[in-house]
Design a protein around this motif. Structure first.
Motif, PDB file in Angstrom:
ATOM      1  N   ILE A  26       0.824  -1.211   0.000  1.00 36.31           N
ATOM      2  CA  ILE A  26       0.000   0.000   0.000  1.00 36.31           C
ATOM      3  C   ILE A  26       0.860   1.264   0.000  1.00 36.31           C
ATOM      4  CG2 ILE A  26      -0.237   0.186   2.505  1.00 36.31           C
ATOM      5  CD1 ILE A  26      -2.932   0.832  -0.213  1.00 36.31           C
ATOM      6  N   TRP A 118      -8.554  -0.548  -1.445  1.00 37.65           N
ATOM      7  CA  TRP A 118      -7.551  -1.587  -1.703  1.00 37.65           C
ATOM      8  C   TRP A 118      -7.685  -2.636  -0.603  1.00 37.65           C
ATOM      9  CZ3 TRP A 118      -3.903  -1.293  -5.757  1.00 37.65           C
ATOM     10  CH2 TRP A 118      -2.960  -2.333  -5.781  1.00 37.65           C
ATOM     11  N   VAL A 167     -10.114  -2.844  -5.435  1.00 36.58           N
ATOM     12  CA  VAL A 167      -9.062  -3.757  -5.886  1.00 36.58           C
ATOM     13  C   VAL A 167      -8.942  -4.890  -4.868  1.00 36.58           C
ATOM     14  CG1 VAL A 167      -6.612  -4.031  -6.407  1.00 36.58           C
ATOM     15  CG2 VAL A 167      -7.798  -1.922  -7.055  1.00 36.58           C
TER      16      VAL A 167
END
Length: 233
Positions: A26, A118, A167
């Motif tokens: 990340i 995410w 995602v």
């Protein structure tokens, strides 16, 4: 005399309270998007963050914690599940004026309309913990519960709030990780020297996960749900 430095000292020059010394995926995502690194939710302490928040917990599972307690899967340290992260996520949204599963308030729209969600790898720790204690719980059970728990959480917490960009990474070849290699046997190796049974487990997991995501894509056609293929990366 030796000095043990806190994780984070090599790159960040300060303790990050992470399992790792360097950057995580990340962090590289934030760099690629020219964003500051995402602050952990627990460090916000009432402050706001207009560039994102990190709700991840090292060692967390996709399956709810009570499943591991019920099946006596204990690994010597407490861990949390995606459920805890969803609770924190909802608390953060509420503080931003975004309440309810289908909120259409201006605050909610401004916060979520172009947000990128995410999601971390789903299930890697679930398999690892069951393996570490040599649990009788089958891989099929872990896979079914891990994916169903995570997908259900995403559906309720993310997609029903009209999130548009999500995602979801699959699992990498987890049979190549140090834990798997340390517990594997010489007759359970694949052509790259990793633990074949564990890599087969991850490959099957990814196939099932992609099928479930395809179903979500049909259920929420307005959302862009991307599968991130760590396996073939």
């Amino acid at each position: 005399m030796s000095l043990t430095l806190h994780n984070g000292s090599t790159f960040f020059q300060h303790s990050t309270n992470r399992y790792y010394d360097g950057r995580l995926v990340i962090d590289f995502v934030a760099e690629a998007l020219s964003l500051p690194y995402l602050p952990p939710f627990r460090r916000l302490k009432g402050k706001s963050s207009d560039h994102g928040v990190n709700f991840a917990v090292a060692g967390s599972t996709a399956i709810y914690t009570k499943f591991f307690v019920k099946n006596n899967i204990r690994v010597g340290f407490p861990f949390q599940s995606i459920q805890n992260q969803i609770i924190w996520f909802n608390k953060f949204l509420e503080k931003q004026g975004c309440k309810g599963p289908l909120s259409s308030s201006p605050q909610c729209k401004a916060l979520l309309e172009d947000a990128l969600i995410w999601v971390g790898e789903l299930g890697a720790n679930d398999y690892a913990y069951a393996c570490m204690v040599k649990s009788s719980v089958s891989d099929d059970t872990v896979r079914k519960l891990a994916i169903s728990s995570a997908i259900a959480s995403m559906q309720v917490a993310l997609l029903q709030k009209v999130m548009k960009y999500v995602v979801v990474p699959g699992l990498p070849p987890t049979g190549c990780l140090p834990l798997a290699l340390s517990m594997g046997t010489n007759n359970d190796k694949d052509d790259i020297g990793c633990v074949k049974s564990v890599n087969d487990q991850s490959s099957t997991h990814n196939a099932v996960c992609q099928a479930k995501l395809q179903h979500l894509m049909k259920q929420f056609p307005a959302a862009t749900i991307a599968y991130l293929d760590y396996w073939n990366a």
